[in-house]
Design a protein around this motif. Structure first.
Motif, PDB file in Angstrom:
ATOM      1  N   ALA A  75      93.421  22.163 -22.064  1.00 52.05           N
ATOM      2  CA  ALA A  75      92.314  22.401 -21.129  1.00 52.05           C
ATOM      3  C   ALA A  75      90.975  22.259 -21.845  1.00 52.05           C
ATOM      4  O   ALA A  75      89.998  21.782 -21.253  1.00 52.05           O
ATOM      5  N   ALA A  76      90.935  22.665 -23.110  1.00 49.88           N
ATOM      6  CA  ALA A  76      89.708  22.516 -23.897  1.00 49.88           C
ATOM      7  C   ALA A  76      89.387  21.037 -24.107  1.00 49.88           C
ATOM      8  O   ALA A  76      88.217  20.649 -24.103  1.00 49.88           O
ATOM      9  N   MET A  77      90.419  20.204 -24.275  1.00 45.67           N
ATOM     10  CA  MET A  77      90.180  18.770 -24.408  1.00 45.67           C
ATOM     11  C   MET A  77      89.654  18.207 -23.092  1.00 45.67           C
ATOM     12  O   MET A  77      88.724  17.387 -23.080  1.00 45.67           O
ATOM     13  N   GLN A  78      90.221  18.635 -21.994  1.00 52.27           N
ATOM     14  CA  GLN A  78      89.746  18.171 -20.693  1.00 52.27           C
ATOM     15  C   GLN A  78      88.303  18.609 -20.436  1.00 52.27           C
ATOM     16  O   GLN A  78      87.557  17.923 -19.748  1.00 52.27           O
ATOM     17  N   GLY A  79      87.929  19.744 -21.024  1.00 55.48           N
ATOM     18  CA  GLY A  79      86.578  20.253 -20.848  1.00 55.48           C
ATOM     19  C   GLY A  79      85.586  19.744 -21.877  1.00 55.48           C
ATOM     20  O   GLY A  79      84.411  20.137 -21.845  1.00 55.48           O
ATOM     21  N   GLY A  80      86.049  18.903 -22.807  1.00 56.79           N
ATOM     22  CA  GLY A  80      85.151  18.321 -23.786  1.00 56.79           C
ATOM     23  C   GLY A  80      84.920  19.159 -25.025  1.00 56.79           C
ATOM     24  O   GLY A  80      84.101  18.794 -25.878  1.00 56.79           O
ATOM     25  N   GLU A  81      85.647  20.269 -25.187  1.00 52.27           N
ATOM     26  CA  GLU A  81      85.472  21.108 -26.378  1.00 52.27           C
ATOM     27  C   GLU A  81      86.114  20.478 -27.609  1.00 52.27           C
ATOM     28  O   GLU A  81      85.634  20.649 -28.734  1.00 52.27           O
TER      29      GLU A  81
ATOM     30  N   TRP B 194     106.568  16.172 -33.340  1.00 46.88           N
ATOM     31  CA  TRP B 194     105.187  16.527 -33.063  1.00 46.88           C
ATOM     32  C   TRP B 194     104.463  15.344 -32.429  1.00 46.88           C
ATOM     33  O   TRP B 194     104.805  14.196 -32.685  1.00 46.88           O
ATOM     34  N   GLN B 195     103.461  15.662 -31.617  1.00 47.03           N
ATOM     35  CA  GLN B 195     102.748  14.616 -30.887  1.00 47.03           C
ATOM     36  C   GLN B 195     101.266  14.960 -30.793  1.00 47.03           C
ATOM     37  O   GLN B 195     100.888  16.128 -30.646  1.00 47.03           O
ATOM     38  N   LEU B 196     100.447  13.927 -30.869  1.00 45.23           N
ATOM     39  CA  LEU B 196      99.002  14.076 -30.713  1.00 45.23           C
ATOM     40  C   LEU B 196      98.571  13.332 -29.452  1.00 45.23           C
ATOM     41  O   LEU B 196      98.988  12.197 -29.225  1.00 45.23           O
ATOM     42  N   ALA B 197      97.747  13.973 -28.642  1.00 44.02           N
ATOM     43  CA  ALA B 197      97.115  13.324 -27.492  1.00 44.02           C
ATOM     44  C   ALA B 197      95.615  13.343 -27.725  1.00 44.02           C
ATOM     45  O   ALA B 197      95.086  14.267 -28.351  1.00 44.02           O
ATOM     46  N   PHE B 198      94.922  12.312 -27.220  1.00 42.67           N
ATOM     47  CA  PHE B 198      93.478  12.266 -27.418  1.00 42.67           C
ATOM     48  C   PHE B 198      92.794  11.700 -26.183  1.00 42.67           C
ATOM     49  O   PHE B 198      93.421  11.069 -25.325  1.00 42.67           O
ATOM     50  N   ASP B 199      91.491  11.929 -26.123  1.00 37.07           N
ATOM     51  CA  ASP B 199      90.676  11.472 -25.001  1.00 37.07           C
ATOM     52  C   ASP B 199      89.953  10.200 -25.428  1.00 37.07           C
ATOM     53  O   ASP B 199      89.120  10.217 -26.342  1.00 37.07           O
ATOM     54  N   ARG B 200      90.243   9.092 -24.759  1.00 30.03           N
ATOM     55  CA  ARG B 200      89.655   7.804 -25.106  1.00 30.03           C
ATOM     56  C   ARG B 200      88.127   7.783 -24.917  1.00 30.03           C
ATOM     57  O   ARG B 200      87.443   6.928 -25.471  1.00 30.03           O
ATOM     58  N   ARG B 201      87.620   8.699 -24.133  1.00 29.06           N
ATOM     59  CA  ARG B 201      86.167   8.729 -23.917  1.00 29.06           C
ATOM     60  C   ARG B 201      85.418   9.173 -25.175  1.00 29.06           C
ATOM     61  O   ARG B 201      84.218   8.916 -25.308  1.00 29.06           O
ATOM     62  N   ARG B 202      86.145   9.830 -26.094  1.00 25.82           N
ATOM     63  CA  ARG B 202      85.479  10.327 -27.298  1.00 25.82           C
ATOM     64  C   ARG B 202      86.146   9.870 -28.589  1.00 25.82           C
ATOM     65  O   ARG B 202      85.602  10.050 -29.662  1.00 25.82           O
ATOM     66  N   LEU B 203      87.326   9.293 -28.454  1.00 25.05           N
ATOM     67  CA  LEU B 203      88.067   8.843 -29.635  1.00 25.05           C
ATOM     68  C   LEU B 203      88.806   7.573 -29.250  1.00 25.05           C
ATOM     69  O   LEU B 203      89.710   7.600 -28.417  1.00 25.05           O
ATOM     70  N   THR B 204      88.432   6.451 -29.853  1.00 22.92           N
ATOM     71  CA  THR B 204      88.962   5.152 -29.418  1.00 22.92           C
ATOM     72  C   THR B 204      90.450   5.015 -29.668  1.00 22.92           C
ATOM     73  O   THR B 204      91.220   4.612 -28.792  1.00 22.92           O
ATOM     74  N   GLU B 205      90.899   5.371 -30.890  1.00 22.98           N
ATOM     75  CA  GLU B 205      92.312   5.272 -31.254  1.00 22.98           C
ATOM     76  C   GLU B 205      92.595   6.209 -32.417  1.00 22.98           C
ATOM     77  O   GLU B 205      91.666   6.684 -33.084  1.00 22.98           O
ATOM     78  N   VAL B 206      93.886   6.451 -32.645  1.00 23.72           N
ATOM     79  CA  VAL B 206      94.282   7.307 -33.761  1.00 23.72           C
ATOM     80  C   VAL B 206      95.412   6.619 -34.524  1.00 23.72           C
ATOM     81  O   VAL B 206      96.586   6.971 -34.398  1.00 23.72           O
ATOM     82  N   PRO B 207      95.080   5.613 -35.356  1.00 25.02           N
ATOM     83  CA  PRO B 207      96.112   4.941 -36.141  1.00 25.02           C
ATOM     84  C   PRO B 207      96.632   5.801 -37.283  1.00 25.02           C
ATOM     85  O   PRO B 207      97.742   5.602 -37.770  1.00 25.02           O
ATOM     86  N   SER B 208      95.839   6.785 -37.706  1.00 23.14           N
ATOM     87  CA  SER B 208      96.241   7.727 -38.756  1.00 23.14           C
ATOM     88  C   SER B 208      95.412   8.988 -38.597  1.00 23.14           C
ATOM     89  O   SER B 208      94.415   9.006 -37.860  1.00 23.14           O
ATOM     90  N   ILE B 209      95.793  10.034 -39.298  1.00 19.32           N
ATOM     91  CA  ILE B 209      95.056  11.298 -39.162  1.00 19.32           C
ATOM     92  C   ILE B 209      93.642  11.197 -39.722  1.00 19.32           C
ATOM     93  O   ILE B 209      92.786  12.020 -39.388  1.00 19.32           O
TER      94      ILE B 209
ATOM     95  N   ALA C  19      91.034  15.939 -29.248  1.00 17.91           N
ATOM     96  CA  ALA C  19      92.474  15.685 -29.325  1.00 17.91           C
ATOM     97  C   ALA C  19      93.223  17.006 -29.351  1.00 17.91           C
ATOM     98  O   ALA C  19      92.632  18.071 -29.584  1.00 17.91           O
ATOM     99  N   VAL C  20      94.524  16.921 -29.114  1.00 19.28           N
ATOM    100  CA  VAL C  20      95.403  18.099 -29.125  1.00 19.28           C
ATOM    101  C   VAL C  20      96.710  17.720 -29.818  1.00 19.28           C
ATOM    102  O   VAL C  20      97.229  16.620 -29.609  1.00 19.28           O
ATOM    103  N   MET C  21      97.239  18.633 -30.625  1.00 16.69           N
ATOM    104  CA  MET C  21      98.520  18.398 -31.286  1.00 16.69           C
ATOM    105  C   MET C  21      99.465  19.550 -30.978  1.00 16.69           C
ATOM    106  O   MET C  21      99.110  20.721 -31.113  1.00 16.69           O
ATOM    107  N   ALA C  22     100.684  19.204 -30.528  1.00 15.26           N
ATOM    108  CA  ALA C  22     101.700  20.204 -30.196  1.00 15.26           C
ATOM    109  C   ALA C  22     103.058  19.503 -30.181  1.00 15.26           C
ATOM    110  O   ALA C  22     103.178  18.354 -30.611  1.00 15.26           O
TER     111      ALA C  22
END
Length: 290
Positions: A198-204, A140-155, A207-210
């Protein structure tokens, strides 16, 4: 009424007769390798502009060519359970496909516990199937947008940050329940990982997990330096890494041996890793090749 019963029995018999396993000699004589690939499952197997694409498609094509055969794809809409898919494409056949079987199916979990699973009567659930040829490790992998979330060291970092997941997926159940439902209010559900992305790209969502392959591919396609891949673990999730392989009918082990030989060459010479890289995916070898 008796005539109808006899006619139904005749039609049923014809359907069963069609669902026959092609042995290795018949496959080579036909010049065609029939492979079941999951339908609309990017980046693994999908169609783009009417053409088949994906790492599983290209792997299947390379395996067929290695055996001197042409590839014939059976697009497989996923069933509710893997057991259903193995039944429909490997040992019984689907009514809508006139009982036609695939010679081999890709993207099957290579797991001893699953292969040895028994039903309530103590019978092997998949006794007519041989699962073999692990060709990648998945996680499993999590991606995030740095513009709204600086880092994800843990959940824990996801608190107060909405996360997009595919509906009724493992990430959906996990994020909705982990640590007493800490993230349940932040979990947003979408029909597919692509729509969640796409929702992450649109700012909704932030982050996304898949699946790692899905996330890697979506990040690669987006080509946005502000999108990052997290390296956090997932406590209390259970199995987080597993291997993906292939499946054939249990009478078709000769085909399995031939495919394994081709697969091993592709793993050892790096061509499979290069195939994954063309889709922007990181490739992790199965344990037996590490």
């Amino acid at each position: 009424m008796r005539l109808l019963i006899l006619l139904f029995g005749l039609l049923l018999g014809l359907g069963i007769a069609q669902a026959q396993v092609r042995d290795f000699d018949r496959i080579t004589e036909s010049g065609i390798l029939r492979v079941a690939l999951y339908q609309n499952f990017p980046p693994y197997s999908y169609e783009q502009d009417g053409q088949p694409r994906g790492v599983d498609y290209e792997l299947a094509k390379a395996l067929a060519e290695g055996l001197g055969l042409k590839l014939d794809v059976m697009w497989a809409p996923p069933g509710e359970k893997l057991d259903d898919d193995l039944r429909d494409y490997i040992w019984r056949g689907r009514v809508t496909a006139q009982g036609q079987l695939a010679d081999v199916m890709l993207r099957v979990p290579y797991d001893r516990d699953y292969a040895q699973m028994r039903n309530e009567l103590g019978e092997l659930v998949n006794e007519l199937v041989v699962m073999f040829g692990p060709y990648q490790r998945e996680r499993w992998q999590l991606a995030f947008d740095r513009r709204r979330l600086t880092e994800v060291p843990s959940i824990v970092a996801l608190r107060q940050h909405p996360v997009g997941v595919e509906v009724e997926s493992v990430p959906s159940f996990y994020l909705s329940s982990v640590q007493g439902g800490m993230l349940s209010q932040e979990t947003r559900h979408y029909p597919t990982p692509k729509l969640a992305f796409a929702a992450m790209q649109g700012g909704e969502v932030d982050a996304v997990m898949a699946l790692r392959g899905e996330v890697d591919w979506l990040v690669h396609e987006a080509d946005d330096p502000q999108l990052a891949l997290a390296e956090n673990a997932y406590p209390d999730m259970g199995r987080q890494i597993w291997e993906i392989g292939m499946a054939v009918h249990e009478t078709n082990r000769q085909l399995a041996y031939a495919l394994e030989e081709q697969l091993e060459n592709m793993i050892l010479d790096g061509s499979l890793e290069r195939l994954y890289a063309r889709y922007g995916l990181r490739y992790e070898k199965p344990e037996q090749y590490q």
